[in-house]
Each structure stands twice: as C-alpha cells, then as structure tokens.
Scaffold this motif. Structure first.
Motif, PDB file in Angstrom:
ATOM      1  N   HIS A  33      13.616 -27.564 -47.565  1.00  0.00           N
ATOM      2  CA  HIS A  33      13.580 -27.492 -49.027  1.00  0.00           C
ATOM      3  C   HIS A  33      14.025 -26.143 -49.576  1.00  0.00           C
ATOM      4  CE1 HIS A  33       9.868 -25.308 -48.136  1.00  0.00           C
ATOM      5  NE2 HIS A  33       9.932 -24.829 -49.355  1.00  0.00           N
ATOM      6  N   ASP A  48      14.295 -39.615 -52.309  1.00  0.00           N
ATOM      7  CA  ASP A  48      15.542 -39.185 -51.668  1.00  0.00           C
ATOM      8  C   ASP A  48      15.573 -39.593 -50.197  1.00  0.00           C
ATOM      9  OD1 ASP A  48      16.442 -38.072 -54.030  1.00  0.00           O
ATOM     10  OD2 ASP A  48      15.718 -36.048 -53.545  1.00  0.00           O
ATOM     11  N   THR A  63       2.429 -30.560 -55.016  1.00  0.00           N
ATOM     12  CA  THR A  63       3.304 -31.658 -55.453  1.00  0.00           C
ATOM     13  C   THR A  63       3.338 -32.836 -54.494  1.00  0.00           C
ATOM     14  OG1 THR A  63       5.312 -30.803 -54.361  1.00  0.00           O
ATOM     15  CG2 THR A  63       4.808 -29.948 -56.559  1.00  0.00           C
ATOM     16  N   GLU A  64       2.693 -32.728 -53.330  1.00  0.00           N
ATOM     17  CA  GLU A  64       2.788 -33.813 -52.356  1.00  0.00           C
ATOM     18  C   GLU A  64       2.022 -35.050 -52.835  1.00  0.00           C
ATOM     19  OE1 GLU A  64       4.885 -33.685 -50.104  1.00  0.00           O
ATOM     20  OE2 GLU A  64       5.265 -31.536 -50.036  1.00  0.00           O
ATOM     21  N   LYS A 105      18.282 -28.592 -49.247  1.00  0.00           N
ATOM     22  CA  LYS A 105      17.437 -28.941 -50.385  1.00  0.00           C
ATOM     23  C   LYS A 105      18.074 -29.995 -51.286  1.00  0.00           C
ATOM     24  CE  LYS A 105      18.944 -25.362 -53.652  1.00  0.00           C
ATOM     25  NZ  LYS A 105      19.255 -26.294 -54.753  1.00  0.00           N
ATOM     26  N   ASP A 106      19.395 -30.136 -51.223  1.00  0.00           N
ATOM     27  CA  ASP A 106      20.099 -31.142 -52.027  1.00  0.00           C
ATOM     28  C   ASP A 106      20.404 -32.415 -51.234  1.00  0.00           C
ATOM     29  OD1 ASP A 106      20.242 -29.464 -54.331  1.00  0.00           O
ATOM     30  OD2 ASP A 106      21.867 -28.355 -53.350  1.00  0.00           O
ATOM     31  N   CYS A 147       7.426 -36.020 -59.750  1.00  0.00           N
ATOM     32  CA  CYS A 147       7.195 -34.667 -59.249  1.00  0.00           C
ATOM     33  C   CYS A 147       8.054 -34.438 -58.015  1.00  0.00           C
ATOM     34  CB  CYS A 147       5.726 -34.485 -58.922  1.00  0.00           C
ATOM     35  SG  CYS A 147       5.142 -35.576 -57.592  1.00  0.00           S
ATOM     36  N   ASP A 148       8.139 -33.184 -57.571  1.00  0.00           N
ATOM     37  CA  ASP A 148       8.998 -32.851 -56.433  1.00  0.00           C
ATOM     38  C   ASP A 148       8.603 -33.612 -55.176  1.00  0.00           C
ATOM     39  OD1 ASP A 148      10.422 -31.131 -58.021  1.00  0.00           O
ATOM     40  OD2 ASP A 148       9.411 -29.319 -57.330  1.00  0.00           O
ATOM     41  N   LYS A 150       9.843 -37.153 -55.560  1.00  0.00           N
ATOM     42  CA  LYS A 150      11.310 -37.176 -55.512  1.00  0.00           C
ATOM     43  C   LYS A 150      11.794 -37.043 -54.073  1.00  0.00           C
ATOM     44  CE  LYS A 150      15.443 -35.075 -57.519  1.00  0.00           C
ATOM     45  NZ  LYS A 150      16.164 -35.005 -56.235  1.00  0.00           N
ATOM     46  N   LYS A 151      11.093 -36.234 -53.294  1.00  0.00           N
ATOM     47  CA  LYS A 151      11.456 -36.070 -51.884  1.00  0.00           C
ATOM     48  C   LYS A 151      11.355 -37.404 -51.143  1.00  0.00           C
ATOM     49  CE  LYS A 151       8.544 -33.501 -49.705  1.00  0.00           C
ATOM     50  NZ  LYS A 151       7.842 -32.283 -49.222  1.00  0.00           N
TER      51      LYS A 151
END
Length: 253
Positions: free
Chosen positions: A110, A60, A35-36, A143-144, A52-53, A56-57
């Motif tokens: 994560h 965030d 997902t990177e 993770k949040d 994708c994750d 999103k990272k």
C-alpha cells in the motif's frame, strides 16, 4: 462484487474445510487498523457510496480475482469471525495451510514507494513472512494495483530483502528445510501489533500447533519453544532468546 452492489445476507463464506478441493485466491497485506473491515462489518459496508480504504482494498482484490478467473477470494480481516475465540484459534493454526493451498496470493503493497524495495511496510510485518513462503504463487501489486512481479521471478531481490534463501522462495520449505533457528532468524526484525503474534505467526513455518492465549505476552514465545522441542529433535531454538532476535546470527548458516 462492485462498488454499491449489495451483499445477500444469506451469502456464506467459503468453508475452508474444503480448501484443498477449492480454487481460490488469497490476500496478503499490511493491516491499517482504523480502516480494515471485519467479519461483522462486511455486509453493511457493501452498500457504501464512498467505501473506506479497507473496503476498497477488498473490492480491488475482487476485481483482480475476476481478471484471473477465480470464484473465491479469502481475506483475513473479514473472513474470520474474531468474536469467536475458538474460530480465531482454529484460523491462526490453519493459516499457513490456507496460503499454501491457494492458487495465487496477492501481495498488496500500500505504500507510495516508486520502486520495489524493502522499504514497503509489507516486508516488516510478522505475518507476511509465512504468507510469502507458504503461497505457491505470490503476485505483487503497488498501491494502485499495478502488477510489480511474481515471487519466483523476483526471488533474488526478495532474498536480499528478507534473507530467505532463493530456493525456498522458488520451491517452498519442503525443498530443503532449514533448522528452526534459521527460520526464526528471518523474522528477527519483523514486528506484530500484538506481542503474542510474534510467536503465533511462526507456527506454520515451524510446523507446530498450539492454542491461542492472547494476554500471555512473551510467554507465547516460550510455549512455542517448548512445542518445537516436543515435536522435533531440533534444539537450535534454545540458542535464541526472543529479546535478542535482531542481533542474533543463526549458527546453521
């Protein structure tokens, strides 16, 4: 940069030749390879409706940067053009300095773990060791993206998890630099995706530079030892074999 916002293709990545004159935040995280987001994908992914994750990272992280009042964020997955072997080699040799010169490092854990402990994968990876030590301020997030704490206030807990002495976590390697073998012992049980990165991830901590030769395998560790011997009088590295890192105890303690 928010979800759905398009990135101008003329946008330039911060030139890290000016990293000492620029205030920026930097991300430390566990790579999830599937997902990177890499350098080439970054522009196209900025228009995704459901990112994708990995993307999103990054979003965030950008939100946290805005909260903290910084204009720049550096993320290793997408800020290095890995298609260029010269750029990749320069980046790896400069990595420690980039974390050291950052205003704050965001350590993103994560894992879905209810409490702050060594079970998080972040503590098992080779590259995160130098990122934790080099950065003057490390802020941990779950993770949040809820804050967990900061490196200096968590120094005792982090020392128990990582075996890095508390004074180094609080004041850095320059405060009381240990022998080479002790630094290597901190990485004994850490893993890297590529065999060579086991050695490459230690270069900044050991204050050495050498060219990257992906494909050389365990020879990278031998080259690292030779470079240490060439640059210093510290012979403690000779007492340690790469295959015995997990069992070896540092004689300098």
């Amino acid at each position: 940069m928010s979800k759905g916002e398009r990135v101008d293709r003329r946008t330039k990545v911060l030139d890290f030749r000016s990293d000492e004159a620029t205030e920026y935040a930097i991300l430390s995280h566990r790579w999830i390879d599937s997902t990177e987001v890499d350098y080439e994908e970054m522009v196209d992914l900025a228009k995704m409706e459901a990112p994708c994750d990995g993307y999103k990272k990054i979003l965030d992280s950008c939100e946290q940067v805005k909260k903290d009042g910084y204009a720049y964020l550096w993320v290793d997955t997408c800020c290095i053009d890995k298609r260029s072997s010269a750029e990749l080699s320069e980046a790896i040799n400069s990595m420690y300095r980039w974390y050291e010169n950052s205003m704050v490092c965001y350590a993103y854990l994560h894992d879905d773990i209810p409490q702050f402990c060594g079970l998080a994968e972040w503590f098992s990876r080779g590259w995160t060791l130098q990122e934790m030590i080099a950065s003057r301020a490390v802020h941990f997030f779950n993770k949040d993206w809820q804050p967990i704490g900061e490196k200096r206030t968590l120094a005792h807990t982090l020392s128990c998890i990582t075996r890095v002495p508390e004074h180094i976590l609080r004041y850095g390697l320059s405060s009381d630099r240990p022998c080479v073998a002790q630094i290597m012992s901190w990485a004994a049980n850490r893993t890297t995706t590529r065999v060579e990165d086991k050695a490459y991830s230690l270069m900044g901590l050991l204050d050495v530079n050498m060219p990257m030769l992906y494909g050389e395998g365990k020879k990278a560790f031998h080259r690292l030892q030779l470079e240490i011997i060439r640059m210093s009088n510290d012979q403690s590295t000779l007492a340690m074999q790469q295959s015995k890192w997990a069992e070896w105890q540092c004689p300098c303690r």
